[in-house]
Design a protein around this motif. Structure first.
Motif, PDB file in Angstrom:
ATOM      1  N   VAL A 141      76.976   3.792  64.464  1.00  0.00           N
ATOM      2  CA  VAL A 141      77.083   4.574  62.965  1.00  0.00           C
ATOM      3  C   VAL A 141      77.526   6.056  63.462  1.00  0.00           C
ATOM      4  CG1 VAL A 141      75.715   5.458  61.136  1.00  0.00           C
ATOM      5  CG2 VAL A 141      74.996   3.233  62.015  1.00  0.00           C
ATOM      6  N   TYR A 186      66.515   7.962  55.758  1.00  0.00           N
ATOM      7  CA  TYR A 186      67.263   9.119  56.158  1.00  0.00           C
ATOM      8  C   TYR A 186      68.039   9.352  55.043  1.00  0.00           C
ATOM      9  CZ  TYR A 186      66.288   9.171  61.263  1.00  0.00           C
ATOM     10  OH  TYR A 186      65.674   9.122  62.309  1.00  0.00           O
ATOM     11  N   GLU A 199      73.777  -1.486  65.175  1.00  0.00           N
ATOM     12  CA  GLU A 199      73.334  -0.538  66.467  1.00  0.00           C
ATOM     13  C   GLU A 199      73.518   0.961  65.905  1.00  0.00           C
ATOM     14  OE1 GLU A 199      75.688  -3.001  66.620  1.00  0.00           O
ATOM     15  OE2 GLU A 199      75.419  -4.229  68.379  1.00  0.00           O
ATOM     16  N   THR A 200      72.534   1.817  66.055  1.00  0.00           N
ATOM     17  CA  THR A 200      72.596   3.129  65.821  1.00  0.00           C
ATOM     18  C   THR A 200      73.758   3.833  66.336  1.00  0.00           C
ATOM     19  OG1 THR A 200      70.244   3.112  65.549  1.00  0.00           O
ATOM     20  CG2 THR A 200      71.367   5.493  66.067  1.00  0.00           C
ATOM     21  N   ASP A 201      74.019   3.267  67.803  1.00  0.00           N
ATOM     22  CA  ASP A 201      75.259   4.242  68.294  1.00  0.00           C
ATOM     23  C   ASP A 201      76.672   3.566  67.842  1.00  0.00           C
ATOM     24  OD1 ASP A 201      75.814   1.617  69.639  1.00  0.00           O
ATOM     25  OD2 ASP A 201      75.308   2.531  71.669  1.00  0.00           O
ATOM     26  N   ARG A 209      69.624   0.671  62.971  1.00  0.00           N
ATOM     27  CA  ARG A 209      69.882   1.345  61.859  1.00  0.00           C
ATOM     28  C   ARG A 209      70.121   0.120  60.496  1.00  0.00           C
ATOM     29  NH1 ARG A 209      67.690   4.932  63.172  1.00  0.00           N
ATOM     30  NH2 ARG A 209      68.680   6.995  63.852  1.00  0.00           N
ATOM     31  N   GLU A 256      65.320   3.350  59.209  1.00  0.00           N
ATOM     32  CA  GLU A 256      64.773   2.910  60.760  1.00  0.00           C
ATOM     33  C   GLU A 256      63.318   2.405  60.359  1.00  0.00           C
ATOM     34  OE1 GLU A 256      64.984   5.890  63.962  1.00  0.00           O
ATOM     35  OE2 GLU A 256      63.003   6.043  63.614  1.00  0.00           O
ATOM     36  N   TRP A 280      70.668   5.573  55.087  1.00  0.00           N
ATOM     37  CA  TRP A 280      69.855   4.497  56.035  1.00  0.00           C
ATOM     38  C   TRP A 280      68.590   4.520  56.352  1.00  0.00           C
ATOM     39  CZ3 TRP A 280      74.375   7.051  58.222  1.00  0.00           C
ATOM     40  CH2 TRP A 280      73.993   8.259  59.183  1.00  0.00           C
ATOM     41  N   THR A 323      64.429   2.895  66.870  1.00  0.00           N
ATOM     42  CA  THR A 323      65.536   3.774  66.904  1.00  0.00           C
ATOM     43  C   THR A 323      67.062   3.227  67.254  1.00  0.00           C
ATOM     44  OG1 THR A 323      65.080   4.786  69.101  1.00  0.00           O
ATOM     45  CG2 THR A 323      63.675   5.807  67.431  1.00  0.00           C
ATOM     46  N   LYS A 324      67.046   2.272  67.878  1.00  0.00           N
ATOM     47  CA  LYS A 324      68.287   1.981  68.356  1.00  0.00           C
ATOM     48  C   LYS A 324      69.062   0.919  67.171  1.00  0.00           C
ATOM     49  CE  LYS A 324      67.752   1.909  73.251  1.00  0.00           C
ATOM     50  NZ  LYS A 324      67.468   0.973  74.355  1.00  0.00           N
TER      51      LYS A 324
END
Ligand SMILES: [Zn+2]
Ligand SMILES: [Zn+2]
Length: 151
Positions: A52, A75, A48-50, A95, A87, A85, A92-93
């Motif tokens: 990272v 990125y 999950e992106t959140d 990674r 996407e 990383w 976007t959620k």
């Protein structure tokens, strides 16, 4: 969790930490990964992106050409250009964090149809000629986490 899942770029400007273990780790042998890394395969930890946590620096997205035509942003550190990383598909959620550590061995090998013949796959790790359905391979806990971000 006692693992210290932190990483960064070559010059040290970008540092990050994974707040938990990833959902799943891909070893991808596709042509895109081979071209974009300049080597035989890419290792991606799906998380999950959140989860990272960026400790320093600000990775910058670069749009990559893909065989599938689906969007893919890599990125990179703005100073040394190390890829940290990806996407995929505008999701976007989620990674795909580049990893290379004994702490996170691949859970699966994918796109083995373009695997180089001198790369030997370990026994007991699932391998697929192309992509696969996560619902058929991922453990239930990882699927729950995936559902939590995509519904
Ligand atoms: Zn750097
Ligand atoms: Zn790939």
């Amino acid at each position: 969790m006692t693992d210290n899942l932190s990483g960064g770029c070559a010059c040290g400007a970008v540092r990050y930490r994974l707040a938990s273990r990833p959902m799943f780790v891909h070893c991808c042998h596709c042509h895109d990964c081979q071209r974009q890394t300049g080597t035989a395969f890419a290792l991606n930890a799906l998380i999950e992106t959140d989860r990272v946590e960026i400790l320093s620096g600000a990775p910058v997205p670069y749009a990559m050409p893909t065989d599938s035509g689906r969007p893919h942003n890599i990125y990179r550190c703005p100073s040394c250009q190390t890829a940290v990383w990806s996407e995929y598909g505008g999701l976007t959620k989620l990674r795909f964090v580049r990893v290379g550590t004994t702490l996170l061995p691949p859970d699966i090998h994918i796109y083995t149809r373009s695997k180089l013949p001198w790369v030997a796959l370990p026994e007991g790790v699932p391998a697929f000629e192309a992509y696969y359905r996560s619902s058929e391979v991922w453990p239930a806990e990882a699927l729950d986490r995936r559902r939590a971000i995509f519904g």
